[in-house]
Motif scaffolding. Structure first.
Motif, short mmCIF file in Angstrom:
data_model
loop_
_atom_site.label_atom_id
_atom_site.label_comp_id
_atom_site.label_asym_id
_atom_site.label_seq_id
_atom_site.Cartn_x
_atom_site.Cartn_y
_atom_site.Cartn_z
N PHE A 88 0.84 -1.19 0.00
CA PHE A 88 0.00 0.00 0.00
C PHE A 88 0.87 1.25 0.00
CE2 PHE A 88 -2.54 -3.34 1.83
CZ PHE A 88 -3.74 -3.19 1.16
N LYS A 89 0.55 2.16 -0.90
CA LYS A 89 1.28 3.43 -0.95
C LYS A 89 0.46 4.49 -0.24
CE LYS A 89 -0.53 4.34 -5.54
NZ LYS A 89 -0.22 4.53 -6.94
N SER B 203 6.86 6.42 -3.08
CA SER B 203 8.28 6.71 -2.82
C SER B 203 9.15 5.76 -3.64
CB SER B 203 8.59 6.55 -1.33
OG SER B 203 8.49 5.19 -0.96
N LYS B 204 10.35 6.20 -3.90
CA LYS B 204 11.30 5.36 -4.64
C LYS B 204 11.60 4.09 -3.86
CE LYS B 204 13.41 9.01 -7.33
NZ LYS B 204 14.62 9.70 -7.73
N ARG C 80 9.26 -3.73 -6.91
CA ARG C 80 9.95 -4.33 -8.05
C ARG C 80 10.79 -5.53 -7.62
NH1 ARG C 80 11.94 -0.04 -9.82
NH2 ARG C 80 13.96 -0.15 -8.80
N GLN C 81 11.56 -5.38 -6.56
CA GLN C 81 12.44 -6.45 -6.11
C GLN C 81 11.68 -7.65 -5.57
OE1 GLN C 81 15.18 -4.66 -3.34
NE2 GLN C 81 16.08 -3.34 -4.91
N SER C 82 10.57 -7.41 -4.92
CA SER C 82 9.78 -8.50 -4.34
C SER C 82 8.75 -9.06 -5.30
CB SER C 82 9.08 -8.03 -3.07
OG SER C 82 8.12 -7.02 -3.37
N ARG C 83 8.53 -8.33 -6.39
CA ARG C 83 7.50 -8.68 -7.38
C ARG C 83 6.10 -8.71 -6.73
NH1 ARG C 83 11.51 -12.39 -8.41
NH2 ARG C 83 10.22 -14.13 -7.78
N ILE C 84 5.90 -7.78 -5.80
CA ILE C 84 4.60 -7.61 -5.16
C ILE C 84 4.02 -6.30 -5.67
CG2 ILE C 84 3.37 -7.28 -2.99
CD1 ILE C 84 5.56 -8.97 -1.64
N SER C 85 2.80 -6.36 -6.14
CA SER C 85 2.15 -5.18 -6.75
C SER C 85 1.87 -4.09 -5.73
CB SER C 85 0.82 -5.59 -7.39
OG SER C 85 1.04 -6.52 -8.40
#
Length: 86
Positions: free
Chosen positions: A12-13, A19-20, A27-32
């Motif tokens: 959740f953002k 944030s970066k 991206r690294q965890s491949r979690i949306s």
């Protein structure tokens, strides 16, 4: 990765753009990342404490494949507003 091991389904953002750090984690965890930010500091523009809580709850519930009862949420918010006007 710990997030995947714990079966975290989404991230959740709290801002747009996210944030970066959160983007990299996603991206690294491949979690949306969830498309709609949750409001963690303050109120939804034009909203109340209750309507903001309802919106956040619905974002979380729907992101986890649940169903949010927005109609009942709106009724609750209307009741809240009516008590504040007295």
């Amino acid at each position: 990765h710990q997030l995947r091991a714990r079966k975290v389904p989404v991230l959740f953002k709290e801002q747009e753009p996210p944030s970066k750090l959160l983007q990299n984690l996603s991206r690294q965890s491949r979690i949306s990342l969830v498309a709609t930010p949750i409001i963690v500091d303050g109120l939804d523009p034009g909203g109340t404490t209750i309507s903001t809580a309802i919106k956040n709850t619905c974002v979380i519930v729907e992101s986890l494949s649940g169903l949010c009862d927005r109609k009942t949420g709106n009724l609750l918010n209307n009741r809240w507003l009516s008590t504040k006007l007295r």
